[in-house]
Design a protein around this motif. Structure first.
Motif, PDB file in Angstrom:
ATOM      1  N   PRO A 106     -13.580 -40.711  46.462  1.00 55.85           N
ATOM      2  CA  PRO A 106     -13.301 -40.278  45.089  1.00 55.85           C
ATOM      3  C   PRO A 106     -11.933 -39.597  45.039  1.00 55.85           C
ATOM      4  CG  PRO A 106     -15.481 -39.553  45.814  1.00 55.85           C
ATOM      5  CD  PRO A 106     -14.768 -40.081  47.020  1.00 55.85           C
ATOM      6  N   TYR A 107     -11.231 -39.749  43.903  1.00 59.17           N
ATOM      7  CA  TYR A 107      -9.872 -39.220  43.823  1.00 59.17           C
ATOM      8  C   TYR A 107      -9.522 -38.772  42.404  1.00 59.17           C
ATOM      9  CZ  TYR A 107      -8.354 -43.426  41.395  1.00 59.17           C
ATOM     10  OH  TYR A 107      -8.208 -44.422  40.467  1.00 59.17           O
ATOM     11  N   GLU A 108      -8.420 -38.028  42.337  1.00 61.39           N
ATOM     12  CA  GLU A 108      -7.735 -37.701  41.087  1.00 61.39           C
ATOM     13  C   GLU A 108      -6.271 -38.063  41.291  1.00 61.39           C
ATOM     14  OE1 GLU A 108     -10.372 -33.852  39.648  1.00 61.39           O
ATOM     15  OE2 GLU A 108      -8.511 -33.502  40.782  1.00 61.39           O
ATOM     16  N   PHE A 109      -5.671 -38.712  40.288  1.00 66.80           N
ATOM     17  CA  PHE A 109      -4.293 -39.161  40.410  1.00 66.80           C
ATOM     18  C   PHE A 109      -3.416 -38.384  39.435  1.00 66.80           C
ATOM     19  CE2 PHE A 109      -0.604 -41.908  39.945  1.00 66.80           C
ATOM     20  CZ  PHE A 109      -0.414 -42.367  41.236  1.00 66.80           C
ATOM     21  N   TYR A 110      -2.353 -37.783  39.978  1.00 63.24           N
ATOM     22  CA  TYR A 110      -1.443 -36.954  39.186  1.00 63.24           C
ATOM     23  C   TYR A 110      -0.046 -37.571  39.173  1.00 63.24           C
ATOM     24  CZ  TYR A 110      -5.052 -33.387  39.381  1.00 63.24           C
ATOM     25  OH  TYR A 110      -6.231 -32.708  39.245  1.00 63.24           O
ATOM     26  N   ASN A 121     -11.811 -44.873  45.255  1.00 66.04           N
ATOM     27  CA  ASN A 121     -11.230 -45.940  46.067  1.00 66.04           C
ATOM     28  C   ASN A 121     -12.314 -46.445  47.004  1.00 66.04           C
ATOM     29  OD1 ASN A 121      -8.416 -45.535  45.272  1.00 66.04           O
ATOM     30  ND2 ASN A 121      -8.493 -43.689  46.516  1.00 66.04           N
ATOM     31  N   SER A 122     -12.312 -47.735  47.231  1.00 63.63           N
ATOM     32  CA  SER A 122     -13.171 -48.338  48.233  1.00 63.63           C
ATOM     33  C   SER A 122     -12.275 -49.125  49.177  1.00 63.63           C
ATOM     34  CB  SER A 122     -14.192 -49.260  47.562  1.00 63.63           C
ATOM     35  OG  SER A 122     -14.932 -49.955  48.528  1.00 63.63           O
ATOM     36  N   PHE A 123     -12.167 -48.644  50.411  1.00 63.61           N
ATOM     37  CA  PHE A 123     -11.335 -49.284  51.424  1.00 63.61           C
ATOM     38  C   PHE A 123     -12.234 -50.072  52.379  1.00 63.61           C
ATOM     39  CE2 PHE A 123      -8.851 -45.618  50.188  1.00 63.61           C
ATOM     40  CZ  PHE A 123      -7.534 -46.067  50.222  1.00 63.61           C
ATOM     41  N   ILE A 134      -6.331 -51.819  57.014  1.00 66.02           N
ATOM     42  CA  ILE A 134      -6.913 -51.940  55.687  1.00 66.02           C
ATOM     43  C   ILE A 134      -6.766 -53.388  55.234  1.00 66.02           C
ATOM     44  CG2 ILE A 134      -6.756 -51.200  53.275  1.00 66.02           C
ATOM     45  CD1 ILE A 134      -5.509 -48.534  54.421  1.00 66.02           C
ATOM     46  N   VAL A 135      -7.894 -54.024  54.880  1.00 67.17           N
ATOM     47  CA  VAL A 135      -7.860 -55.416  54.425  1.00 67.17           C
ATOM     48  C   VAL A 135      -8.163 -55.542  52.935  1.00 67.17           C
ATOM     49  CG1 VAL A 135      -8.344 -56.463  56.670  1.00 67.17           C
ATOM     50  CG2 VAL A 135     -10.238 -55.862  55.161  1.00 67.17           C
ATOM     51  N   HIS A 136      -8.781 -54.513  52.361  1.00 66.34           N
ATOM     52  CA  HIS A 136      -9.124 -54.577  50.940  1.00 66.34           C
ATOM     53  C   HIS A 136      -9.179 -53.173  50.369  1.00 66.34           C
ATOM     54  CE1 HIS A 136     -12.278 -55.395  47.635  1.00 66.34           C
ATOM     55  NE2 HIS A 136     -11.116 -55.837  47.197  1.00 66.34           N
ATOM     56  N   ILE A 137      -8.542 -53.011  49.223  1.00 67.48           N
ATOM     57  CA  ILE A 137      -8.661 -51.773  48.465  1.00 67.48           C
ATOM     58  C   ILE A 137      -9.058 -52.154  47.049  1.00 67.48           C
ATOM     59  CG2 ILE A 137      -7.543 -49.684  47.600  1.00 67.48           C
ATOM     60  CD1 ILE A 137      -5.372 -50.076  49.766  1.00 67.48           C
ATOM     61  N   ILE A 138     -10.142 -51.566  46.584  1.00 69.60           N
ATOM     62  CA  ILE A 138     -10.518 -51.719  45.190  1.00 69.60           C
ATOM     63  C   ILE A 138     -10.779 -50.308  44.676  1.00 69.60           C
ATOM     64  CG2 ILE A 138     -12.954 -52.153  45.699  1.00 69.60           C
ATOM     65  CD1 ILE A 138     -12.931 -54.043  43.202  1.00 69.60           C
ATOM     66  N   ASP A 139     -10.327 -50.045  43.461  1.00 68.45           N
ATOM     67  CA  ASP A 139     -10.534 -48.709  42.908  1.00 68.45           C
ATOM     68  C   ASP A 139     -10.973 -48.806  41.459  1.00 68.45           C
ATOM     69  OD1 ASP A 139      -8.066 -48.243  40.995  1.00 68.45           O
ATOM     70  OD2 ASP A 139      -7.227 -49.093  42.822  1.00 68.45           O
ATOM     71  N   THR A 140     -11.591 -47.740  41.000  1.00 72.22           N
ATOM     72  CA  THR A 140     -11.892 -47.595  39.586  1.00 72.22           C
ATOM     73  C   THR A 140     -10.869 -46.624  39.009  1.00 72.22           C
ATOM     74  OG1 THR A 140     -13.458 -45.795  40.017  1.00 72.22           O
ATOM     75  CG2 THR A 140     -14.371 -48.024  39.859  1.00 72.22           C
ATOM     76  N   ARG A 141     -10.567 -46.822  37.738  1.00 71.57           N
ATOM     77  CA  ARG A 141      -9.589 -45.942  37.075  1.00 71.57           C
ATOM     78  C   ARG A 141     -10.120 -45.570  35.699  1.00 71.57           C
ATOM     79  NH1 ARG A 141      -3.774 -48.786  38.571  1.00 71.57           N
ATOM     80  NH2 ARG A 141      -4.277 -49.037  40.790  1.00 71.57           N
ATOM     81  N   ARG A 142     -10.259 -44.262  35.502  1.00 71.99           N
ATOM     82  CA  ARG A 142     -10.716 -43.725  34.217  1.00 71.99           C
ATOM     83  C   ARG A 142      -9.721 -42.694  33.725  1.00 71.99           C
ATOM     84  NH1 ARG A 142     -14.526 -42.727  37.444  1.00 71.99           N
ATOM     85  NH2 ARG A 142     -16.073 -44.297  37.752  1.00 71.99           N
ATOM     86  N   LYS A 143      -9.348 -42.780  32.466  1.00 72.66           N
ATOM     87  CA  LYS A 143      -8.481 -41.776  31.858  1.00 72.66           C
ATOM     88  C   LYS A 143      -9.324 -40.533  31.557  1.00 72.66           C
ATOM     89  CE  LYS A 143      -4.589 -44.084  31.421  1.00 72.66           C
ATOM     90  NZ  LYS A 143      -3.366 -43.648  32.015  1.00 72.66           N
ATOM     91  N   PRO A 144      -8.686 -39.358  31.634  1.00 73.86           N
ATOM     92  CA  PRO A 144      -9.453 -38.135  31.335  1.00 73.86           C
ATOM     93  C   PRO A 144      -9.834 -38.044  29.854  1.00 73.86           C
ATOM     94  CG  PRO A 144      -7.138 -37.597  31.836  1.00 73.86           C
ATOM     95  CD  PRO A 144      -7.321 -39.071  31.994  1.00 73.86           C
TER      96      PRO A 144
END
Length: 144
Positions: A106-110, A121-123, A134-144
């Protein structure tokens, strides 16, 4: 024979923790390179065939986007020098099966110290020549 089995059972968690730490360190190295805009460091922990995907979660629709790893690496050259971005990893959950590993972060992006979005992120990693890649990165992105 019982002593050998007992020793193995005692040592197994230490081996597992060391493997988990290697995976976590690979992901941390990725983000060190990411924050420093150091494409050489990023590429050092990524497989040549890495796949990048994002799940954009909006109020009206959710969509899946894909980016080629070569385009991802090239994009660092287009960032303004004064642009500051930071992906703060909140936790790590690592699972390993042989030469495959998964890290859930889980992350927060600034951007310039302002929260832009958050998600997970799912690595997926592959162990090649005694090194996690690392062969695959998939992430979810939600605005605050």
């Amino acid at each position: 024979m019982k002593k050998i089995i007992i020793y193995l059972l005692i040592l197994l968690p230490f081996y597992s923790n060391a493997q988990n730490q290697e995976v976590e360190n690979t992901v941390k190295a990725f983000f060190e390179g990411f924050h420093a805009k150091d494409t050489t460091k990023i590429k050092s922990v990524c497989h040549d065939k890495m796949l990048l995907q994002s799940i954009m979660e909006g109020q009206k629709a959710t969509k899946l986007e894909e980016e080629k790893s070569s385009e991802f690496i090239k994009s660092f050259a287009t960032f303004p020098k004064d642009l500051k971005f930071e992906e703060r990893i909140l936790s790590y959950k690592v699972q390993i099966d042989g030469a495959m590993a998964h890290a859930w972060t889980p992350y927060e992006f600034y951007i310039n110290d302002k929260l832009s979005h958050s998600g997970v992120n799912s690595f997926t990693l592959y162990r090649e020549n005694n090194q996690w890649k690392i062969v695959h990165i998939i992430d979810t992105r939600r605005k605050p």
